[in-house]
Design an enzyme around this catalytic site. Structure first.
Site, PDB file in Angstrom:
ATOM      1  N   ARG A 100     -25.431 -49.839  35.832  1.00 48.38           N
ATOM      2  CA  ARG A 100     -24.131 -50.120  35.221  1.00 48.38           C
ATOM      3  C   ARG A 100     -23.011 -49.633  36.139  1.00 48.38           C
ATOM      4  NH1 ARG A 100     -23.617 -48.193  29.163  1.00 48.38           N
ATOM      5  NH2 ARG A 100     -21.729 -49.484  29.308  1.00 48.38           N
ATOM      6  N   CYS A 126     -18.117 -42.062  30.572  1.00 48.41           N
ATOM      7  CA  CYS A 126     -19.310 -42.918  30.433  1.00 48.41           C
ATOM      8  C   CYS A 126     -18.820 -44.306  30.051  1.00 48.41           C
ATOM      9  CB  CYS A 126     -20.262 -42.337  29.393  1.00 48.41           C
ATOM     10  SG  CYS A 126     -19.494 -42.040  27.783  1.00 48.41           S
TER      11      CYS A 126
END
Length: 277
Positions: free
Chosen positions: A176, A235
């Site tokens: 990611r 995050c």
């Protein structure tokens, strides 16, 4: 200072002698209904630990509720400043036990611990599991003023992304971060200048937190003498970032800033992004 992480064995022994408030922070409520640790009260990430907004460009997918709103939630759970709270989930504390821990610590609460290994570890240890919905002994709203733990907003992160004396840590999995995949947010990639330290690397092969010594060595090496006041952790939406903040605190280091909006906010604001896809 109380250890922020408690092993299942120690938790089992403690529960026999002390009056604890046990919090089940698993994401799926139906799992709680099917079976939870005896006496556990459930908190919901979206309803109790976030103030969801219509457009994630303004605060991300899981913005914090106001301190007063969270104080009201704590009161309904029967949590007072004197309470000893143990919180668990079923994702190695990443969903959403560490978030609950951070929020309670951010109000100045002292006695709150995350159960290492979560629901699975306690069940294996022989802790009683049932499907009886616990009723909290409600109290007055938890006394709050403001979040006491350090936070960073979008403006500060934009400034930090161009400075060498500040550090942005992205704790998402490497694919990611690299922009090779993005299963949740609309755009893949990462904030320019951010380094990748996946939260999963806080854990050993059994899913338990690494020792305090190993975590301290790991993060001191990564920080490169950067003070905690110049470090921002994020995050996807400010949840798993708390896992890394928990690990850093467990290691005995000062807690860096949390960027709650995280990638879910940054990626929706037409800002520079880095991708390897």
């Amino acid at each position: 200072m109380i250890n922020p992480i408690i092993k299942a064995e120690a938790f089992h022994q403690l529960s026999q002698t002390q009056n604890l408030i046990l919090i089940d922070a698993r994401f799926v409520y139906s799992n709680y209904e099917k079976g939870h640790l005896d006496g556990a009260l459930h908190v919901d990430l979206n309803k109790d630990l976030s103030q969801i907004v219509e457009n994630p460009a303004h605060g991300g997918r899981h913005p914090l509720p106001s301190p007063a709103a969270f104080g009201s939630t704590l009161g309904k759970l029967g949590i007072t400043p004197e309470s000893h709270v143990i919180v668990y989930d079923d994702k190695n504390a990443s969903m959403s036990a560490a978030r609950f821990w951070w929020m309670l610590k951010a109000l100045g609460h002292e006695k709150v611990q995350v159960l290492d290994g979560g629901f699975q570890a306690a069940e294996k240890q022989g802790f009683l599991v049932n499907n009886e919905i616990a009723t909290p002994q409600s109290s007055s709203p938890y006394p709050v003023t403001d979040w006491k733990s350090p936070l960073a907003d979008l403006t500060e992160v934009k400034s930090a992304s161009g400075k060498r004396n500040q550090m942005i840590i992205d704790v998402r999995e490497s694919e990611r971060y690299q922009g090779l995949k993005e299963p949740i947010d609309k755009i893949a990639g990462h904030i320019p200048g951010a380094i990748n330290l996946p939260f999963t690397e806080n854990l050993d092969e059994n899913g338990s937190f690494l020792s305090q010594e190993k975590l301290k060595e790991k993060y001191l090496k990564a920080f490169k003498a950067t003070p905690s006041s110049e470090i921002i952790v994020h995050c996807g939406s400010g949840v798993t970032a708390c896992h890394t903040l928990l690990a850093i605190t467990f290691a005995g280091l000062d807690i860096p800033k949390l960027y709650v909006g995280s990638w879910s906010e940054w990626s929706r604001n037409n800002l520079p992004m880095v991708t390897e896809s």
